[in-house]
Every structure is written in C-alpha cells, then in structure tokens.
Design a protein around this motif. Structure first.
Motif, PDB file in Angstrom:
ATOM      1  N   ALA A 209       3.824 -69.343 -12.659  1.00  0.00           N
ATOM      2  CA  ALA A 209       3.654 -70.643 -13.297  1.00  0.00           C
ATOM      3  C   ALA A 209       3.844 -71.723 -12.243  1.00  0.00           C
ATOM      4  O   ALA A 209       4.874 -71.765 -11.565  1.00  0.00           O
ATOM      5  CB  ALA A 209       4.652 -70.820 -14.427  1.00  0.00           C
ATOM      6  N   ALA A 210       2.849 -72.588 -12.098  1.00  0.00           N
ATOM      7  CA  ALA A 210       2.922 -73.722 -11.174  1.00  0.00           C
ATOM      8  C   ALA A 210       3.088 -74.981 -12.015  1.00  0.00           C
ATOM      9  O   ALA A 210       2.149 -75.421 -12.681  1.00  0.00           O
ATOM     10  CB  ALA A 210       1.658 -73.802 -10.319  1.00  0.00           C
ATOM     11  N   VAL A 211       4.278 -75.542 -12.003  1.00  0.00           N
ATOM     12  CA  VAL A 211       4.659 -76.578 -12.967  1.00  0.00           C
ATOM     13  C   VAL A 211       4.798 -77.937 -12.285  1.00  0.00           C
ATOM     14  O   VAL A 211       5.506 -78.059 -11.280  1.00  0.00           O
ATOM     15  CB  VAL A 211       5.989 -76.219 -13.652  1.00  0.00           C
ATOM     16  CG1 VAL A 211       6.335 -77.262 -14.712  1.00  0.00           C
ATOM     17  CG2 VAL A 211       5.913 -74.829 -14.270  1.00  0.00           C
ATOM     18  N   HIS A 212       4.162 -78.943 -12.867  1.00  0.00           N
ATOM     19  CA  HIS A 212       4.355 -80.316 -12.406  1.00  0.00           C
ATOM     20  C   HIS A 212       4.611 -81.217 -13.608  1.00  0.00           C
ATOM     21  O   HIS A 212       4.243 -80.887 -14.740  1.00  0.00           O
ATOM     22  CB  HIS A 212       3.124 -80.810 -11.638  1.00  0.00           C
ATOM     23  CG  HIS A 212       1.955 -81.130 -12.522  1.00  0.00           C
ATOM     24  ND1 HIS A 212       1.085 -80.160 -12.987  1.00  0.00           N
ATOM     25  CD2 HIS A 212       1.513 -82.308 -13.038  1.00  0.00           C
ATOM     26  CE1 HIS A 212       0.150 -80.717 -13.730  1.00  0.00           C
ATOM     27  NE2 HIS A 212       0.388 -82.024 -13.791  1.00  0.00           N
ATOM     28  N   GLY A 213       5.243 -82.348 -13.378  1.00  0.00           N
ATOM     29  CA  GLY A 213       5.483 -83.305 -14.445  1.00  0.00           C
ATOM     30  C   GLY A 213       6.326 -82.715 -15.561  1.00  0.00           C
ATOM     31  O   GLY A 213       7.270 -81.971 -15.317  1.00  0.00           O
ATOM     32  N   PHE A 214       5.949 -83.015 -16.785  1.00  0.00           N
ATOM     33  CA  PHE A 214       6.726 -82.541 -17.929  1.00  0.00           C
ATOM     34  C   PHE A 214       6.325 -81.125 -18.333  1.00  0.00           C
ATOM     35  O   PHE A 214       5.170 -80.742 -18.275  1.00  0.00           O
ATOM     36  CB  PHE A 214       6.560 -83.495 -19.116  1.00  0.00           C
ATOM     37  CG  PHE A 214       5.148 -83.876 -19.401  1.00  0.00           C
ATOM     38  CD1 PHE A 214       4.287 -83.029 -20.077  1.00  0.00           C
ATOM     39  CD2 PHE A 214       4.650 -85.107 -18.975  1.00  0.00           C
ATOM     40  CE1 PHE A 214       2.977 -83.375 -20.339  1.00  0.00           C
ATOM     41  CE2 PHE A 214       3.336 -85.468 -19.232  1.00  0.00           C
ATOM     42  CZ  PHE A 214       2.499 -84.603 -19.911  1.00  0.00           C
TER      43      PHE A 214
END
Length: 250
Positions: free
Chosen positions: A99-104
């Motif tokens: 999982a590549a997560v940015h922001g919310f």
C-alpha cells in the motif's frame, strides 16, 4: 473509471484508485477494487501488487452520499459487503500487496492498509477511523494491525488520527518519504519482491496468513453487525447527514 490497473514493469501490477474528490468509493467501486486486486494476484506473471491512489488522499472510505440517497438499507448492505470483499481481496491476494499511502487514509482506507503486506507512506499521510462520528463501527480489526491495542481504542473512541511517522515508530509503516518520492519508493520495494522466485513468495504469503493470530474476515464482519444495528435504531442516519451538511456548508 475509478479503478485503474497498470503494469509499470515486469512482475509488478499497480492498482490505482482515482475517484475525485476524495476517493470515497461506492459499493460498486469497492467491488471493482476487489476484482482488480484479485485479477492481478491470480495472474502468474504478477509477482507483487502496488495499491495506490491519485488525488488529495489515499482513501476516504465509503461514499456516504450513496447511502443517504437510499431510503432503505440496500446501499448500506452493498457498502458493507463491498468493503468486506475489498479488504479480503487485499489480504487473500496470492502475492504481496504494497500500500502506497499519501494524504488522508480514513475508514475503508484503513481497512485496505491494515490488510496489506507492506505499507509505504508519504510524510503527509494520516490514518484514522471517523466511524463513531458517522454513527457507524468498523475497521478496528485493521487499525489494531497498525497500532498497539490501547492506542487503537483511544483513536477509535475519539475518531483521532495518527501520522505516518507515528506508525513508522510502531513498525507498521515500512518507510516514510516525501510525497514526490512515494511511488518510486513503493516500486523499489516491489522490484525487490518481484525479483524473488514467485513460487516461494506465493507460498510465503499463504504461510504468513496461516499463522496470523487475527481472523480478519470474521472479526470485521462481527464489527459490521453493530453498524447495521445502529442504522436500524436510526442513530447512523442522523450522524451521516450532519457530516454531509457540514461538508456542503464549507
């Protein structure tokens, strides 16, 4: 098309959520996401999946507007089922999911990330479950895979968020990088996995899931039962509408 599948390099499949404005998914959107992850994982030429998103944030959970438009419970049941299927698709994917997560990363986003094998996040990423403020419950199962038990409870009851650096401290986020470097970092990790013998990695995924102490499918469905009770009691509808009214007033 809110779900996009691509093959940026041999052995690596990216599944991208792109549903403006906040990547909140309808019931069908969750099913489409599940199908994309499952299809990628069952392809023998795919050695690893990268789950990412476009836009302002990784995922804002369920599309509450779809639920509010329905005078009955069909949309709610659809959302419950869709989330369960999508979270299961990530967990049961035959190959590792990064999982590549940015922001919310909220609500259903935490469900996806909590079931992923590896989490890479940008330094602007935040994670939380606003469910109690929406008259719902769910994904405590997955938040408990990211933070210790008592912190999970505090975050859940207060609907607070934690940032990527805090999760990195707890060991649930593998790397925190500037947002501009997020995709490259996720692909770098994916390349390292994809270079291994996929027969061994696929066996490793089964083995690790098999020794997991948390029965994620059953526990999440147990949580969802209480969400449905709150809806039957009329609690959730008002909470969702107050949230949507506040969003529209901004």
């Amino acid at each position: 098309m809110p779900i996009i599948t691509d093959r940026p390099q041999p052995g690596v499949t990216t599944v991208t959520v792109d549903e403006p404005p906040v990547n909140a998914l309808t019931a069908q959107g969750w099913l489409d996401l599940a199908d994309a992850v499952t299809t990628a994982g069952t392809d023998p030429s795919c050695h690893v999946v990268v789950l990412r998103a476009e836009g302002r944030g990784f995922n804002a959970g369920v599309d509450l507007k779809e639920i509010q438009r329905d005078s009955g419970y069909g949309a709610l049941i659809g959302a419950n089922h869709g989330c369960a299927v999508a979270f299961a698709a990530v967990y049961d994917c035959p190959v590792p999911v990064i999982a590549a997560v940015h922001g919310f990363c909220l609500g259903g986003g935490v469900g996806l990330v909590g079931n992923a094998d590896v989490v890479v996040a940008s330094d602007d990423a935040t994670f939380g479950l606003p469910e109690v403020d929406r008259g719902a419950l769910g994904a405590a199962t997955h938040l408990a895979r990211l933070v210790p038990q008592h912190l999970m409870r505090a975050l859940y009851y207060t609907a607070s968020t934690v940032d990527a650096h805090q999760l990195h401290h707890h060991g649930s986020v593998y790397a925190v990088v500037p947002r501009a470097e997020l995709d490259a970092t996720a692909l770098e990790v994916a390349e390292r996995i994809a270079a291994k013998d996929t027969r061994v990695i696929r066996a490793a995924k089964q083995a690790i899931n098999g020794i997991d102490p948390q029965p994620v499918h059953r526990s999440y469905r147990f949580e969802q039962g209480f969400t449905f009770e709150l809806n039957l009691a009329g609690v959730a509808d008002g909470a969702r509408q107050r949230f949507l009214d506040g969003e529209n007033a901004r």
